[in-house]
Design a protein around this motif. Structure first.
Motif, PDB file in Angstrom:
ATOM      1  N   ASP A   1      37.131  43.323  37.648  1.00 46.95           N
ATOM      2  CA  ASP A   1      36.061  42.426  38.062  1.00 46.95           C
ATOM      3  C   ASP A   1      34.748  43.180  38.253  1.00 46.95           C
ATOM      4  OD1 ASP A   1      37.701  43.468  40.271  1.00 46.95           O
ATOM      5  OD2 ASP A   1      36.192  42.559  41.567  1.00 46.95           O
TER       6      ASP A   1
ATOM      7  N   HIS B   1      33.292  34.003  36.587  1.00 44.85           N
ATOM      8  CA  HIS B   1      33.713  33.882  35.191  1.00 44.85           C
ATOM      9  C   HIS B   1      34.828  32.848  35.078  1.00 44.85           C
ATOM     10  CE1 HIS B   1      31.734  37.555  33.361  1.00 44.85           C
ATOM     11  NE2 HIS B   1      31.514  37.724  34.653  1.00 44.85           N
TER      12      HIS B   1
ATOM     13  N   ILE C   1      35.773  41.272  27.322  1.00 43.53           N
ATOM     14  CA  ILE C   1      34.839  41.761  28.334  1.00 43.53           C
ATOM     15  C   ILE C   1      33.879  42.794  27.746  1.00 43.53           C
ATOM     16  CG2 ILE C   1      34.688  43.144  30.440  1.00 43.53           C
ATOM     17  CD1 ILE C   1      37.245  41.771  31.380  1.00 43.53           C
TER      18      ILE C   1
ATOM     19  N   ASP D   1      27.461  41.744  33.645  1.00 44.87           N
ATOM     20  CA  ASP D   1      26.522  40.696  34.054  1.00 44.87           C
ATOM     21  C   ASP D   1      25.207  41.298  34.531  1.00 44.87           C
ATOM     22  OD1 ASP D   1      28.497  38.889  33.493  1.00 44.87           O
ATOM     23  OD2 ASP D   1      29.008  38.454  35.587  1.00 44.87           O
TER      24      ASP D   1
ATOM     25  N   GLU E   1      33.195  43.504  34.901  1.00 41.92           N
ATOM     26  CA  GLU E   1      32.519  42.263  34.522  1.00 41.92           C
ATOM     27  C   GLU E   1      31.183  42.119  35.250  1.00 41.92           C
ATOM     28  OE1 GLU E   1      36.047  39.106  33.556  1.00 41.92           O
ATOM     29  OE2 GLU E   1      36.006  39.950  35.565  1.00 41.92           O
TER      30      GLU E   1
ATOM     31  N   ARG F   1      37.480  33.207  33.508  1.00 44.01           N
ATOM     32  CA  ARG F   1      38.749  33.927  33.699  1.00 44.01           C
ATOM     33  C   ARG F   1      39.128  33.960  35.171  1.00 44.01           C
ATOM     34  NH1 ARG F   1      40.776  38.860  35.011  1.00 44.01           N
ATOM     35  NH2 ARG F   1      38.723  39.653  35.638  1.00 44.01           N
TER      36      ARG F   1
END
Length: 430
Positions: free
Chosen positions: A121, A365, A422, A128, A124, A367
């Protein structure tokens, strides 16, 4: 693990360019070009040379030992002058070193993930953060990158482990004297965990909109000033304007930063019963996109003339169109031609979307939401099984499955299938 290298700063001419080398052969390669290895985390000015001994550049060299770098691997950073020719010459020289190869997109961060320096995470969140264009996106990405979701997952995990322990007690000591209400206590704890996860799932939808951008559709009949209004907001002729009705045939998109929020304004075809088949397609698309938008701005000639589709939703704005033709223009009106009411309209949009953004949490997200919903499904089944005689063992397994679903959020299990998706958005050098 391979030793990789790449330009980690932006491409093109710059005052400084940063070339990163990461892997077991990093120090050997850097010292071959630059001489002695500096002390860890100490900037050292060194003269870089080509393989023929000629001067390449003067550079600041920094050494990060294995375990103490961004990637977790032995890492060297070469801060050279940012000319295109200098960077290209250094890349050619590094490619000659044994065991080195150019990095692929996101490969430095992949090393960090594999070495436990970042969770999935957090990776990610970093992606972002690199893509963030507005203040709201930056704040949200930084929160994810800083490990806020990992902390929440750990809290949820501990809570569910406590629930599982209560249930396991009834299995291991079924013939013993147990405190009264043990199963009821476990069921209450599961219900509390469900409530927390449901709040996160609801907040994730808003967080995802902040990441991808809100959509605001400008809706109204033909010649109501929609395209003129869009052009006024854009500060340029983004849409064709004409006195002829039905000029706009397709949805025109304008991406903007409104009060730090990413917003895409949609100029849609005028809503009417069109006879022209091409215009009819445009009207149908306009209705569909407007219905799916987060917010609608209805431009009307008469306040009672709202279209039946798309349906007006809470938070939508209804404004009198072409305020420049009204004397005096009412308060709830707007004109793209003169600019009247535009500031009030944008303030209202920012206020409405800002209130929605306040409900966003850390999961940002699709996900994340899928994993949370998967965990919720297992918890719901666990509570159902606990109410059936002799099914507590099945309930315990459902809780374990819920824990596994949450662990997939941070990459403890099941990471392989999502890594490609990703890292596809990462740049070379990160």
């Amino acid at each position: 693990m391979d030793t990789i290298f790449a330009l980690s700063s932006a491409k093109g001419k710059a005052g400084i360019a940063v070339i990163r080398i990461s892997g077991p052969a990093a120090r050997e390669a850097a010292t071959r070009i630059g001489g002695d290895c500096p002390c860890p985390r100490r900037a050292s000015l060194q003269r870089l040379k080509l393989s023929d001994g000629s001067h390449l550049d003067s550079a600041i060299v920094i050494y990060f030992p294995a375990g103490g770098s961004y990637t977790g691997e032995e890492t060297m950073e070469l801060h050279v002058h940012g000319g295109v020719a200098t960077v290209a010459a250094l890349h050619r020289e590094l490619a000659k070193c044994d065991g080195l190869r150019p990095a692929e997109a996101g490969e430095f961060t992949l090393q960090a993930l594999l070495n436990g320096k970042l969770s999935l995470d957090e990776v990610e969140g970093l992606g972002d953060l690199i893509q963030a264009e507005t203040e709201a996106q930056r704040r949200q990405a930084l929160k994810l990158y800083s490990g806020a979701l990992s902390e929440r997952v750990e809290e949820w995990r501990r809570s569910l482990l406590d629930c599982a322990a209560l249930i396991e007690v009834t299995l291991d000591f079924s013939d013993e004297e147990l405190p009264p209400g043990t199963l009821a206590q476990a069921e209450a704890a599961i219900a509390e965990a469900e409530d927390r996860l449901q709040r996160e799932a609801r907040g994730s939808k808003i967080a995802e909109r902040i990441r991808d951008g809100f959509e605001v559709a400008i809706v109204g009949p033909p010649n109501s000033g929609k395209s003129t209004l869009l052009n006024a907001l854009a500060g340029r002729d983004a849409a064709i304007t004409s006195e002829r009705a039905g000029t706009t045939r397709d949805v025109i998109e304008l991406r903007m930063d409104l009060g730090g929020l990413p917003v895409t304004l949609l100029d849609t075809a005028g809503l009417r019963d069109a006879e022209d088949p091409i215009e009819k397609i445009g009207v149908d698309r306009a209705r569909q996109r407007a219905s799916q938008a987060d917010l609608r701005v209805f431009l009307v000639q008469d306040e009672d003339a709202l279209p039946t589709t798309p349906e007006r939703m809470p938070g939508d704005l209804v404004l009198r169109a072409k305020a420049d033709l009204l004397d005096p223009p009412p308060k709830q009106s707007v004109s793209g031609k003169t600019g009247f009411g535009i500031a009030e309209m944008t303030d209202a949009i920012i206020r409405e979307l800002g209130e929605r953004s306040a409900t966003s949490l850390t999961a940002a997200h699709a996900r994340h939401r899928e994993a949370i919903n998967d965990a919720l499904a297992h918890l719901s089944q666990a509570r159902a099984e606990m109410r059936k005689p002799g099914r507590t063992e099945v309930a315990a397994e459902e809780i374990r499955q819920a824990i596994r679903a949450l662990e997939s959020l941070v990459g403890r299990i099941g990471t392989e299938q999502v890594l490609g998706r990703i890292f596809a958005g990462f740049c070379i050098g990160k």
